[in-house]
Design a protein around this motif. Structure first.
Motif, PDB file in Angstrom:
ATOM      1  N   MET A 110      86.709  60.428 113.398  1.00 33.52           N
ATOM      2  CA  MET A 110      85.390  60.847 113.816  1.00 33.52           C
ATOM      3  C   MET A 110      84.400  60.855 112.651  1.00 33.52           C
ATOM      4  O   MET A 110      83.226  60.711 112.861  1.00 33.52           O
ATOM      5  N   GLY A 111      84.910  61.082 111.412  1.00 29.47           N
ATOM      6  CA  GLY A 111      83.997  61.118 110.282  1.00 29.47           C
ATOM      7  C   GLY A 111      84.733  61.304 108.970  1.00 29.47           C
ATOM      8  O   GLY A 111      85.933  61.583 108.948  1.00 29.47           O
ATOM      9  N   CYS A 112      84.006  61.174 107.883  1.00 32.10           N
ATOM     10  CA  CYS A 112      84.586  61.404 106.564  1.00 32.10           C
ATOM     11  C   CYS A 112      83.473  61.752 105.584  1.00 32.10           C
ATOM     12  O   CYS A 112      82.299  61.460 105.818  1.00 32.10           O
ATOM     13  N   ALA A 113      83.863  62.396 104.507  1.00 31.80           N
ATOM     14  CA  ALA A 113      82.925  62.768 103.440  1.00 31.80           C
ATOM     15  C   ALA A 113      83.536  62.350 102.113  1.00 31.80           C
ATOM     16  O   ALA A 113      84.751  62.451 101.919  1.00 31.80           O
ATOM     17  N   PHE A 114      82.682  61.864 101.213  1.00 30.95           N
ATOM     18  CA  PHE A 114      83.122  61.403  99.904  1.00 30.95           C
ATOM     19  C   PHE A 114      82.372  62.147  98.812  1.00 30.95           C
ATOM     20  O   PHE A 114      81.228  62.558  98.999  1.00 30.95           O
ATOM     21  N   GLY A 115      83.013  62.272  97.671  1.00 33.45           N
ATOM     22  CA  GLY A 115      82.361  62.885  96.529  1.00 33.45           C
ATOM     23  C   GLY A 115      83.277  62.873  95.323  1.00 33.45           C
ATOM     24  O   GLY A 115      84.378  62.305  95.362  1.00 33.45           O
ATOM     25  N   PHE A 116      82.821  63.525  94.261  1.00 34.77           N
ATOM     26  CA  PHE A 116      83.600  63.584  93.034  1.00 34.77           C
ATOM     27  C   PHE A 116      83.095  64.739  92.185  1.00 34.77           C
ATOM     28  O   PHE A 116      81.947  65.170  92.325  1.00 34.77           O
ATOM     29  N   PRO A 117      83.948  65.246  91.264  1.00 37.95           N
ATOM     30  CA  PRO A 117      83.486  66.283  90.336  1.00 37.95           C
ATOM     31  C   PRO A 117      82.440  65.696  89.391  1.00 37.95           C
ATOM     32  O   PRO A 117      82.611  64.598  88.871  1.00 37.95           O
ATOM     33  N   VAL A 118      81.349  66.428  89.200  1.00 34.99           N
ATOM     34  CA  VAL A 118      80.287  65.994  88.295  1.00 34.99           C
ATOM     35  C   VAL A 118      80.778  66.162  86.863  1.00 34.99           C
ATOM     36  O   VAL A 118      81.357  67.200  86.510  1.00 34.99           O
ATOM     37  N   ARG A 119      80.554  65.136  86.047  1.00 40.36           N
ATOM     38  CA  ARG A 119      80.977  65.199  84.638  1.00 40.36           C
ATOM     39  C   ARG A 119      80.264  66.333  83.920  1.00 40.36           C
ATOM     40  O   ARG A 119      79.082  66.590  84.148  1.00 40.36           O
ATOM     41  N   ARG A 120      80.978  66.972  83.032  1.00 35.53           N
ATOM     42  CA  ARG A 120      80.438  68.100  82.280  1.00 35.53           C
ATOM     43  C   ARG A 120      79.321  67.713  81.318  1.00 35.53           C
ATOM     44  O   ARG A 120      78.566  68.558  80.882  1.00 35.53           O
ATOM     45  N   ASP A 121      79.215  66.442  80.980  1.00 38.56           N
ATOM     46  CA  ASP A 121      78.224  66.011  79.987  1.00 38.56           C
ATOM     47  C   ASP A 121      76.797  65.952  80.527  1.00 38.56           C
ATOM     48  O   ASP A 121      75.860  65.672  79.785  1.00 38.56           O
ATOM     49  N   GLY A 122      76.606  66.191  81.808  1.00 37.99           N
ATOM     50  CA  GLY A 122      75.271  66.238  82.375  1.00 37.99           C
ATOM     51  C   GLY A 122      74.682  64.906  82.778  1.00 37.99           C
ATOM     52  O   GLY A 122      73.517  64.838  83.182  1.00 37.99           O
ATOM     53  N   THR A 123      75.454  63.825  82.712  1.00 39.34           N
ATOM     54  CA  THR A 123      74.904  62.518  83.048  1.00 39.34           C
ATOM     55  C   THR A 123      74.463  62.430  84.510  1.00 39.34           C
ATOM     56  O   THR A 123      73.589  61.625  84.841  1.00 39.34           O
ATOM     57  N   TRP A 124      75.040  63.242  85.371  1.00 40.79           N
ATOM     58  CA  TRP A 124      74.628  63.254  86.779  1.00 40.79           C
ATOM     59  C   TRP A 124      73.123  63.533  86.898  1.00 40.79           C
ATOM     60  O   TRP A 124      72.443  63.003  87.754  1.00 40.79           O
ATOM     61  N   TRP A 125      72.603  64.355  86.014  1.00 44.32           N
ATOM     62  CA  TRP A 125      71.206  64.788  86.087  1.00 44.32           C
ATOM     63  C   TRP A 125      70.267  63.887  85.278  1.00 44.32           C
ATOM     64  O   TRP A 125      69.076  64.172  85.195  1.00 44.32           O
ATOM     65  N   ARG A 126      70.768  62.809  84.678  1.00 43.99           N
ATOM     66  CA  ARG A 126      69.927  61.912  83.887  1.00 43.99           C
ATOM     67  C   ARG A 126      68.785  61.379  84.754  1.00 43.99           C
ATOM     68  O   ARG A 126      68.996  60.959  85.885  1.00 43.99           O
ATOM     69  N   GLY A 127      67.555  61.424  84.210  1.00 44.91           N
ATOM     70  CA  GLY A 127      66.373  60.984  84.937  1.00 44.91           C
ATOM     71  C   GLY A 127      65.690  62.092  85.704  1.00 44.91           C
ATOM     72  O   GLY A 127      64.717  61.849  86.423  1.00 44.91           O
ATOM     73  N   PHE A 128      66.190  63.334  85.552  1.00 44.31           N
ATOM     74  CA  PHE A 128      65.593  64.480  86.245  1.00 44.31           C
ATOM     75  C   PHE A 128      64.199  64.744  85.684  1.00 44.31           C
ATOM     76  O   PHE A 128      64.005  64.758  84.472  1.00 44.31           O
ATOM     77  N   HIS A 129      63.242  64.935  86.549  1.00 46.94           N
ATOM     78  CA  HIS A 129      61.862  65.201  86.125  1.00 46.94           C
ATOM     79  C   HIS A 129      61.732  66.677  85.747  1.00 46.94           C
ATOM     80  O   HIS A 129      61.970  67.546  86.577  1.00 46.94           O
ATOM     81  N   GLY A 130      61.377  66.924  84.499  1.00 46.36           N
ATOM     82  CA  GLY A 130      61.210  68.300  84.033  1.00 46.36           C
ATOM     83  C   GLY A 130      62.523  68.883  83.551  1.00 46.36           C
ATOM     84  O   GLY A 130      63.560  68.209  83.539  1.00 46.36           O
ATOM     85  N   PRO A 131      62.491  70.152  83.163  1.00 51.52           N
ATOM     86  CA  PRO A 131      63.717  70.783  82.677  1.00 51.52           C
ATOM     87  C   PRO A 131      64.663  71.131  83.830  1.00 51.52           C
ATOM     88  O   PRO A 131      64.230  71.602  84.874  1.00 51.52           O
TER      89      PRO A 131
END
Length: 143
Positions: free
Chosen positions: A1-22
């Motif tokens: 019927m469905g599925c969800a995908f994901g992964f643990p975010v790396r501790r180095d903060g690269t997931w947030w690269r390109g974030f506008h502002g602090p």
């Protein structure tokens, strides 16, 4: 019927690269502690009997990975998906631009901690989500 995908975010903060502002400090702290899990895709077969399945799948995926914070990036032109995530309690924290392409993404987070009067956002101080410190008080990752 469905599925969800994901992964643990790396501790180095690269997931947030390109974030506008602090980046909010609480989110930065949870990322550095390894307690953030990214939801990258939820796919559900459209069927009237299965209302709420997408929300259940994302909650289960986050719980299975013992995350303190869920994170996702949504194309800001997809209002239907954005509205669904917001109705599930996800908070819009800002915009991220990723290359290649001009598409700006909305960064949403879902605090999974206890919501109380002292912690209205579910992200207040929690010793379990801090970086480990050595006896001299210095973060070992900063050496």
């Amino acid at each position: 019927m469905g599925c969800a995908f994901g992964f643990p975010v790396r501790r180095d903060g690269t997931w947030w690269r390109g974030f506008h502002g602090p980046l909010p400090q609480r989110i930065e702290q949870l990322t550095a502690s390894g307690h953030v899990f990214a939801i990258t895709e939820i796919v559900v077969h459209p069927h009237d009997r299965d209302r709420g399945l997408a929300r259940h799948l994302q909650k289960r995926l986050l719980a299975d990975h013992q995350a303190s914070l869920g994170a996702t990036l949504l194309n800001q032109t997809n209002q239907v998906v954005y509205d669904a995530f917001r109705s599930w309690g996800w908070q819009d924290i800002g915009e991220i631009e990723r290359q290649p392409g001009p598409t700006a993404l909305r960064a949403l987070v879902l605090p999974l901690g206890e919501w109380t009067a002292e912690k209205p956002d579910g992200l207040a101080h929690n010793p379990g989500t801090e970086r480990p410190r050595e006896a001299d008080g210095v973060d070992p990752g900063m050496r």
